[in-house]
Design a protein around this motif. Structure first.
Motif, PDB file in Angstrom:
ATOM      1  N   PRO B  24      38.604 -48.482   0.772  1.00 28.82           N
ATOM      2  CA  PRO B  24      38.175 -47.660  -0.360  1.00 28.82           C
ATOM      3  C   PRO B  24      36.666 -47.818  -0.587  1.00 28.82           C
ATOM      4  O   PRO B  24      36.122 -48.908  -0.407  1.00 28.82           O
ATOM      5  CB  PRO B  24      38.961 -48.248  -1.543  1.00 28.82           C
ATOM      6  N   PRO B  30      38.872 -50.362  -8.911  1.00 32.66           N
ATOM      7  CA  PRO B  30      37.977 -51.396  -9.424  1.00 32.66           C
ATOM      8  C   PRO B  30      36.873 -51.737  -8.411  1.00 32.66           C
ATOM      9  O   PRO B  30      37.145 -52.254  -7.327  1.00 32.66           O
ATOM     10  CB  PRO B  30      38.908 -52.593  -9.649  1.00 32.66           C
ATOM     11  N   ARG B  32      34.378 -53.926  -8.139  1.00 36.77           N
ATOM     12  CA  ARG B  32      34.099 -55.275  -7.635  1.00 36.77           C
ATOM     13  C   ARG B  32      35.078 -55.659  -6.522  1.00 36.77           C
ATOM     14  O   ARG B  32      34.702 -56.261  -5.517  1.00 36.77           O
ATOM     15  CB  ARG B  32      34.184 -56.272  -8.790  1.00 36.77           C
ATOM     16  N   LEU B  33      36.339 -55.297  -6.712  1.00 38.42           N
ATOM     17  CA  LEU B  33      37.363 -55.581  -5.697  1.00 38.42           C
ATOM     18  C   LEU B  33      37.071 -54.822  -4.404  1.00 38.42           C
ATOM     19  O   LEU B  33      37.127 -55.389  -3.301  1.00 38.42           O
ATOM     20  CB  LEU B  33      38.753 -55.211  -6.238  1.00 38.42           C
ATOM     21  N   HIS B  34      36.757 -53.529  -4.556  1.00 44.85           N
ATOM     22  CA  HIS B  34      36.495 -52.719  -3.362  1.00 44.85           C
ATOM     23  C   HIS B  34      35.213 -53.170  -2.652  1.00 44.85           C
ATOM     24  O   HIS B  34      35.133 -53.150  -1.423  1.00 44.85           O
ATOM     25  CB  HIS B  34      36.446 -51.235  -3.744  1.00 44.85           C
ATOM     26  N   MET B  37      36.184 -56.204  -0.723  1.00 39.38           N
ATOM     27  CA  MET B  37      36.963 -55.837   0.472  1.00 39.38           C
ATOM     28  C   MET B  37      36.031 -55.390   1.595  1.00 39.38           C
ATOM     29  O   MET B  37      36.211 -55.766   2.763  1.00 39.38           O
ATOM     30  CB  MET B  37      37.956 -54.709   0.137  1.00 39.38           C
ATOM     31  N   ILE B 112      40.989 -64.194  -3.802  1.00 39.23           N
ATOM     32  CA  ILE B 112      42.451 -64.182  -3.604  1.00 39.23           C
ATOM     33  C   ILE B 112      42.947 -62.732  -3.618  1.00 39.23           C
ATOM     34  O   ILE B 112      43.676 -62.306  -2.719  1.00 39.23           O
ATOM     35  CB  ILE B 112      43.156 -65.014  -4.697  1.00 39.23           C
ATOM     36  N   LEU B 113      42.513 -61.972  -4.620  1.00 43.00           N
ATOM     37  CA  LEU B 113      42.949 -60.573  -4.741  1.00 43.00           C
ATOM     38  C   LEU B 113      42.451 -59.720  -3.577  1.00 43.00           C
ATOM     39  O   LEU B 113      43.147 -58.812  -3.107  1.00 43.00           O
ATOM     40  CB  LEU B 113      42.469 -59.981  -6.070  1.00 43.00           C
ATOM     41  N   ALA B 117      44.765 -57.496  -1.171  1.00 40.51           N
ATOM     42  CA  ALA B 117      44.565 -56.046  -1.047  1.00 40.51           C
ATOM     43  C   ALA B 117      44.356 -55.638   0.410  1.00 40.51           C
ATOM     44  O   ALA B 117      44.860 -54.598   0.851  1.00 40.51           O
ATOM     45  CB  ALA B 117      43.373 -55.607  -1.898  1.00 40.51           C
TER      46      ALA B 117
END
Lengths: 294, 294
Positions: B24, B30, B32-34, B37, B112-113, B117
């Protein structure tokens, strides 16, 4: 509700049996990992997600082995998410389902790997389900979407960034629609995808039911975090307030939060209006979602 | 090897492009998560797993879009495993591919997330691959088996229990066959499953090639951990000795370990003897595996 209690009791047994079969035996190497996988998945939880799968399966007359695979894959993903969520760097919770959480019963490294292994197993279970390859692929697409960065894991990431901040009801709702709503919704959509196209009105009505009870479930969770006790919940009570998380009760107050669960319940029931008595278990689950005390 | 260098360079570009497309965008919530990743997956690594996929695809004349999906799903799983492996409660490594590891660049919870993902995305990518549903299901079955508790994650769990213990070469080999071997093997088996049954002799020869170079790769890794430098490796050098891990050099000595990589290389080449010049990239990869310096 007597009939529903029988259903609940029978299906709790059914999902435990299915999960016990899919999880590697604890005498298979690596034993500690397999023991931790079974410890964190078996004998616990309300199994609301499995109930939704079986109830939707009843409505649509789907065979039990397929439902076992779908219910198990979703419960495996739910179990992994709780393990990772309880880790010290996340919610740091020592208690889960009335027992020490995975990283307390084992250790932190094992807990991380246990979550990873359960998540991986979920897709293996779906890939081996007793339905057509086309149906399996649709289920895997839906579940990987619901559990991923734009679904459940995304919701957890949003939750992290919200911590200690004062946020609006719209922002809380958005977080919950991802964090718990997406996976709860998948309980219905995976089963519904076996019979309907995603554009069919029945599919959309069932999906809307799922969205309503997913949110109602979370509002009730927030209420219980305020009003229940650690022993009843099986997890540490008052964690939200302690972590300065914005919750429905902290913004709306308890009374308005309870009204909201009732409204969401009614909307869920409304979206089932085109279905006959075979949707009664789904109706019962909507009631259970907002009246549960743990 | 000049031709192989061109192949390596073209395919490195191809896998980066494919991964960038599947991940993504970092402006999607979100964010920060992407961002994490993409940070942990793009622009890094030797891409040995992707090379194996493309080289096997060349041999078996498989279309590039299918290879992109398979290579990406495996690289996503590899990337997630490195993020979780680097966490403080696991190997506690601050450096990965010459950059701060994910939990240092972001934070532990996000790391961790991010791993969760990426693992979930891997199965989404396979479920959307451009091949038949039957082929997709076979790939998902093989990969979830290879990455799970009886494959890669199992190997990491075995590694945890081995730490600080003096173990035999057979035990080290068993650990590596799971920890790195299973995923490296899946690079070959997923592609081979598009053309062959698992009982076909060509499938078994290719699988044996993969097992040999998977192990050779790991022995070379152990050798480099002893003999290379942090700046060349892009990760902390000497970690194994520091963690009192048993390695090939610590048990066999450096000289015998180097002999072992040569023997494994020869066995890998031998198992390709029934294939013509179209297997040359696989032969080159075997050579690269044991002659690489990082």
């Amino acid at each position: 509700m007597t009939v529903f209690k029988d259903f609940q009791s029978a299906k709790t047994q059914q999902i435990e049996t299915a999960l016990a079969r899919y999880l590697p035996a604890s005498h298979i190497e690596p034993k500690r990992l397999h023991e931790a996988m079974r410890y964190s998945t078996l004998n616990g939880g309300k199994r609301i997600r499995a109930m939704l799968v079986y109830a939707t399966g009843d409505l649509l007359e789907i065979q039990q082995p397929i439902l076992d695979s779908i219910a198990s894959s979703i419960e495996l993903i739910h179990a992994y998410s709780l393990i990772h969520d309880d880790l010290p760097s996340m919610d740091d919770d020592d208690l889960r389902r009335g027992k020490p959480s995975c990283h307390k019963a084992f250790d932190e490294a094992t807990a991380i790997l246990t979550g990873d292994a359960l998540l991986t197993l979920a897709f293996n279970v779906l890939a081996k389900a007793d339905c057509s390859n086309e149906q399996k692929i649709t289920c895997i697409q839906l579940l990987s979407q619901a559990a991923g960065s734009r679904g459940m894991v995304g919701g957890q990431a949003i939750d992290l960034t919200n911590e200690g901040k004062s946020i609006s009801i719209a922002e809380i709702e958005n977080m919950h629609l991802h964090k718990t709503g997406a996976l709860i919704c998948s309980c219905i959509t995976l089963v519904a995808s076996l019979k309907f196209q995603t554009t069919d009105s029945q599919y959309r009505h069932l999906k809307h039911y799922a969205e309503c009870i997913g949110l109602a479930f979370q509002v009730q969770d927030d209420i219980l975090d305020e009003t229940s006790s650690t022993s009843t919940l099986g997890k540490t009570q008052g964690k939200d307030r302690q972590a300065e998380k914005s919750t429905y009760p902290s913004i709306l107050g308890l009374k308005a939060s309870k009204h909201l669960t009732k409204d969401l319940h009614d909307e869920a029931i409304q979206s089932l209006s085109n279905f006959d008595h075979r949707a009664n278990y789904l109706r019962d689950i909507a009631q259970f979602t907002i009246s549960r005390i743990s």
